[in-house]
Design a protein around this motif. Structure first.
Motif, PDB file in Angstrom:
ATOM      1  N   ILE A  21      -4.343  -1.155 -14.553  1.00 55.32           N
ATOM      2  CA  ILE A  21      -4.594  -2.579 -14.357  1.00 55.32           C
ATOM      3  C   ILE A  21      -5.375  -3.072 -15.568  1.00 55.32           C
ATOM      4  O   ILE A  21      -6.439  -2.533 -15.876  1.00 55.32           O
ATOM      5  N   PRO A  22      -4.870  -4.063 -16.294  1.00 55.74           N
ATOM      6  CA  PRO A  22      -5.587  -4.509 -17.495  1.00 55.74           C
ATOM      7  C   PRO A  22      -6.853  -5.280 -17.152  1.00 55.74           C
ATOM      8  O   PRO A  22      -6.882  -6.054 -16.198  1.00 55.74           O
ATOM      9  N   LEU A  23      -7.902  -5.033 -17.929  1.00 55.26           N
ATOM     10  CA  LEU A  23      -9.144  -5.803 -17.812  1.00 55.26           C
ATOM     11  C   LEU A  23      -9.140  -6.870 -18.898  1.00 55.26           C
ATOM     12  O   LEU A  23      -8.494  -6.686 -19.917  1.00 55.26           O
ATOM     13  N   PRO A  77      -1.168   2.438  -3.714  1.00 55.23           N
ATOM     14  CA  PRO A  77      -2.473   3.104  -3.712  1.00 55.23           C
ATOM     15  C   PRO A  77      -2.832   3.883  -2.456  1.00 55.23           C
ATOM     16  O   PRO A  77      -3.671   4.766  -2.543  1.00 55.23           O
ATOM     17  N   LEU A  78      -2.244   3.617  -1.320  1.00 56.56           N
ATOM     18  CA  LEU A  78      -2.645   4.387  -0.144  1.00 56.56           C
ATOM     19  C   LEU A  78      -1.786   5.622   0.082  1.00 56.56           C
ATOM     20  O   LEU A  78      -1.968   6.322   1.070  1.00 56.56           O
ATOM     21  N   GLN A 103     -17.963  -3.924 -18.854  1.00 55.04           N
ATOM     22  CA  GLN A 103     -16.728  -3.572 -19.545  1.00 55.04           C
ATOM     23  C   GLN A 103     -16.017  -4.793 -20.106  1.00 55.04           C
ATOM     24  O   GLN A 103     -15.142  -4.661 -20.945  1.00 55.04           O
ATOM     25  N   PHE A 104     -16.374  -5.982 -19.606  1.00 52.05           N
ATOM     26  CA  PHE A 104     -15.693  -7.151 -20.160  1.00 52.05           C
ATOM     27  C   PHE A 104     -16.597  -8.342 -20.453  1.00 52.05           C
ATOM     28  O   PHE A 104     -16.146  -9.270 -21.105  1.00 52.05           O
ATOM     29  N   TYR A 141     -10.520  -5.685 -10.050  1.00 47.50           N
ATOM     30  CA  TYR A 141      -9.747  -5.901 -11.275  1.00 47.50           C
ATOM     31  C   TYR A 141      -9.071  -7.262 -11.259  1.00 47.50           C
ATOM     32  O   TYR A 141      -8.932  -7.904 -12.285  1.00 47.50           O
ATOM     33  N   LYS A 142      -8.650  -7.691 -10.082  1.00 43.26           N
ATOM     34  CA  LYS A 142      -7.998  -8.996 -10.002  1.00 43.26           C
ATOM     35  C   LYS A 142      -9.006 -10.116 -10.260  1.00 43.26           C
ATOM     36  O   LYS A 142      -8.701 -11.103 -10.901  1.00 43.26           O
ATOM     37  N   MET A 179       0.675  -7.767  -1.681  1.00 49.94           N
ATOM     38  CA  MET A 179      -0.302  -8.585  -0.985  1.00 49.94           C
ATOM     39  C   MET A 179      -1.632  -8.601  -1.751  1.00 49.94           C
ATOM     40  O   MET A 179      -2.196  -9.650  -2.002  1.00 49.94           O
ATOM     41  N   TYR A 180      -2.159  -7.422  -2.075  1.00 47.98           N
ATOM     42  CA  TYR A 180      -3.486  -7.325  -2.678  1.00 47.98           C
ATOM     43  C   TYR A 180      -3.450  -6.989  -4.162  1.00 47.98           C
ATOM     44  O   TYR A 180      -4.169  -7.568  -4.952  1.00 47.98           O
ATOM     45  N   MET A 181      -2.628  -6.019  -4.504  1.00 50.19           N
ATOM     46  CA  MET A 181      -2.646  -5.542  -5.886  1.00 50.19           C
ATOM     47  C   MET A 181      -1.900  -6.528  -6.782  1.00 50.19           C
ATOM     48  O   MET A 181      -1.101  -7.324  -6.294  1.00 50.19           O
ATOM     49  N   PRO A 182      -2.171  -6.493  -8.100  1.00 55.24           N
ATOM     50  CA  PRO A 182      -1.433  -7.383  -9.009  1.00 55.24           C
ATOM     51  C   PRO A 182       0.061  -7.113  -8.932  1.00 55.24           C
ATOM     52  O   PRO A 182       0.487  -5.992  -8.657  1.00 55.24           O
ATOM     53  N   ARG A 219     -16.292   3.585  -5.695  1.00 55.16           N
ATOM     54  CA  ARG A 219     -15.680   4.327  -6.791  1.00 55.16           C
ATOM     55  C   ARG A 219     -14.204   4.489  -6.446  1.00 55.16           C
ATOM     56  O   ARG A 219     -13.740   5.569  -6.082  1.00 55.16           O
ATOM     57  N   SER A 220     -13.465   3.412  -6.541  1.00 56.39           N
ATOM     58  CA  SER A 220     -12.069   3.465  -6.109  1.00 56.39           C
ATOM     59  C   SER A 220     -11.204   2.576  -7.002  1.00 56.39           C
ATOM     60  O   SER A 220     -11.699   1.902  -7.889  1.00 56.39           O
ATOM     61  N   TYR A 221      -9.925   2.614  -6.735  1.00 50.63           N
ATOM     62  CA  TYR A 221      -8.952   2.045  -7.666  1.00 50.63           C
ATOM     63  C   TYR A 221      -9.037   0.545  -7.910  1.00 50.63           C
ATOM     64  O   TYR A 221      -8.715   0.102  -8.991  1.00 50.63           O
ATOM     65  N   LEU A 235      -7.813   8.685  -5.978  1.00 47.46           N
ATOM     66  CA  LEU A 235      -8.731   7.718  -5.362  1.00 47.46           C
ATOM     67  C   LEU A 235      -9.282   6.743  -6.393  1.00 47.46           C
ATOM     68  O   LEU A 235      -9.415   5.556  -6.124  1.00 47.46           O
ATOM     69  N   ILE A 236      -9.584   7.237  -7.583  1.00 48.08           N
ATOM     70  CA  ILE A 236     -10.205   6.383  -8.593  1.00 48.08           C
ATOM     71  C   ILE A 236      -9.159   5.538  -9.327  1.00 48.08           C
ATOM     72  O   ILE A 236      -9.485   4.673 -10.115  1.00 48.08           O
ATOM     73  N   GLY A 237      -7.896   5.766  -9.037  1.00 46.59           N
ATOM     74  CA  GLY A 237      -6.860   4.964  -9.659  1.00 46.59           C
ATOM     75  C   GLY A 237      -6.308   5.621 -10.909  1.00 46.59           C
ATOM     76  O   GLY A 237      -6.796   6.646 -11.357  1.00 46.59           O
ATOM     77  N   ALA A 251     -11.756  -9.840 -11.995  1.00 49.09           N
ATOM     78  CA  ALA A 251     -12.367  -9.727 -13.315  1.00 49.09           C
ATOM     79  C   ALA A 251     -11.857 -10.815 -14.254  1.00 49.09           C
ATOM     80  O   ALA A 251     -12.635 -11.379 -15.034  1.00 49.09           O
ATOM     81  N   HIS A 252     -10.579 -11.134 -14.131  1.00 51.85           N
ATOM     82  CA  HIS A 252     -10.018 -12.156 -15.021  1.00 51.85           C
ATOM     83  C   HIS A 252     -10.632 -13.520 -14.730  1.00 51.85           C
ATOM     84  O   HIS A 252     -10.851 -14.324 -15.641  1.00 51.85           O
ATOM     85  N   MET A 272       0.800  -1.214   0.000  1.00 53.84           N
ATOM     86  CA  MET A 272       0.000   0.000   0.000  1.00 53.84           C
ATOM     87  C   MET A 272       0.839   1.273   0.000  1.00 53.84           C
ATOM     88  O   MET A 272       0.396   2.306  -0.481  1.00 53.84           O
ATOM     89  N   GLN A 304     -15.570   5.445 -18.165  1.00 52.78           N
ATOM     90  CA  GLN A 304     -14.687   4.279 -18.087  1.00 52.78           C
ATOM     91  C   GLN A 304     -13.389   4.677 -17.402  1.00 52.78           C
ATOM     92  O   GLN A 304     -12.907   5.778 -17.596  1.00 52.78           O
ATOM     93  N   ILE A 305     -12.879   3.771 -16.603  1.00 51.26           N
ATOM     94  CA  ILE A 305     -11.587   4.120 -15.993  1.00 51.26           C
ATOM     95  C   ILE A 305     -10.534   3.239 -16.617  1.00 51.26           C
ATOM     96  O   ILE A 305     -10.822   2.207 -17.149  1.00 51.26           O
TER      97      ILE A 305
END
Lengths: 176, 185
Positions: A152-154, A138-139, B121-122, B78-79, A128-131, B111-113, A145-147, B81-82, A114, A175-176
């Motif tokens: 991060i790929p969808l 992020p913190l 969206q997918f 996002y994690k 730990m949490y994020m890819p 509404r956050s990261y 806040l919205i990133g 979603a895959h 974080m 879209q973000i």
């Protein structure tokens, strides 16, 4: 509790910068270099056998921007103590306390994830949490806040939705 | 219709499309994609009080290979979603999707990261259910909407028989006929 503080102050007089008490909660501000020694003494001599949490804070100041906070508990005598370590922005490195409490492993990984604070001597410092290929922390206060869009790929929208172009949304949200 | 039936009682004339749609719409087997609190309401829907069995969807399949309706119930990060996309791809055609609750429809209050702002969206979504979480009756209504959608589907029997190549050929043929019509004009 006071005798523990006094004993610590006598022993680590150079490392303990500040002692505060607020509503029965004791907090010590400690030098980063001495944190492992203080933790080991607290655990082995004063019975603080439970490391409740290790977390970070972004104070967003010019000097010593980040803070790592250790919440410790002596389960037998029902005592609690809080240690704080402050570090600068350029090189946020704190010695790891995984050698004292093994439970610190994931807490430190989370703090690293974080805030980007690195823990020296940690056996497995991964996110730990994020890819794992995420580039930001992020913190931190300067993270939106919205990133960050596109960070991060969808998965791809390959199937054409009825009456819509591929990937186009039904509701016209942002879209973000 | 039965009164004019030339085959006497026990016969019914219909189209293959209609009977395919009827069969499909009354046995929608859901794939429960329960990701957070909406999953509790989804289970309530399957339970005895709301009883989704009345609509033929009581068989919650834990395998995507055996299901044809995905209920995405909860916050999709996002994690995650895959994973959702992978399960969706494993489901056989024809398949439908319900975005249950505010989170999966639009990201909801998150509404956050880390949270995807809407699963459309997918993956293609057929019905969005508002609510945080929606009541089980709202999900039942979404299910009925999907049944209605299936019942109005055209060429479902033909599409089920033909392969993708056959469908492509049909499409080409139709285009050629269109061109001919334009030329005649």
């Amino acid at each position: 509790m006071t005798d523990i503080i006094q004993a610590l102050q006598a022993r680590f007089s150079h490392a303990i910068r500040e002692t505060t008490e607020f509503r029965g909660e004791t907090t010590l501000l400690v030098d980063a270099a001495a944190i492992v020694d203080i933790c080991r003494v607290l655990k082995e001599e004063y019975g603080f056998n439970y490391c409740v949490d290790i977390c970070g804070a972004d104070r967003f100041t010019e000097e010593e921007r980040f803070e790592v906070i250790y919440n410790l508990t002596n389960l037998e005598k029902r005592l609690r103590i809080r240690l704080k370590v402050r570090i600068g922005e350029e090189n946020p490195v704190v010695p790891s306390v995984t050698s004292v409490w093994r439970a610190a492993n994931w807490h430190e990984r989370e703090t690293y994830d974080m805030y980007g604070i690195r823990f020296e001597g940690h056996p497995d410092l991964r996110r730990m949490y994020m890819p794992e290929d995420f580039e930001y922390y992020p913190l931190r206060k300067d993270f939106p806040l919205i990133g960050v869009p596109g960070s991060i790929p969808l998965p791809e929208f390959d199937k054409k939705a009825p009456l819509k172009e591929a990937g186009q949304r039904y509701n016209r949200g942002e879209q973000i | 219709m039965l009164q004019n039936n030339p085959f006497a009682d026990g016969f019914l004339t219909t189209t293959m499309d209609a009977i395919t749609n009827w069969a499909r719409s009354n046995a929608l087997w859901p794939m429960p994609m329960g990701l957070s609190c909406c999953a509790i309401e989804m289970m309530a829907m399957a339970g005895p009080k709301y009883d989704v069995a009345r609509f033929g969807s009581e068989v919650f399949r834990m395998s995507p290979r055996q299901s044809d309706l995905m209920i995405v119930a909860g916050t999709v990060t996002y994690k995650m979603a895959h994973v959702v996309k992978k399960i969706w791809d494993q489901m056989p055609e024809p398949k439908w999707c319900i975005a249950m609750g505010a989170c999966s429809s639009s990201g909801g209050m998150f509404r956050s990261y880390p949270v995807v702002q809407g699963i459309d969206q997918f993956i293609p979504v057929d019905v969005y259910v508002p609510g945080c979480p929606p009541r089980p009756d709202a999900v039942l209504h979404a299910l009925m909407d999907i049944q209605e959608k299936i019942k109005h589907q055209r060429h479902s029997f033909r599409d089920a028989l033909l392969s993708e190549e056959g469908l492509a050929k049909l499409e080409q043929q139709r285009e050629r006929e269109q061109e001919k019509l334009v030329l005649q004009k």
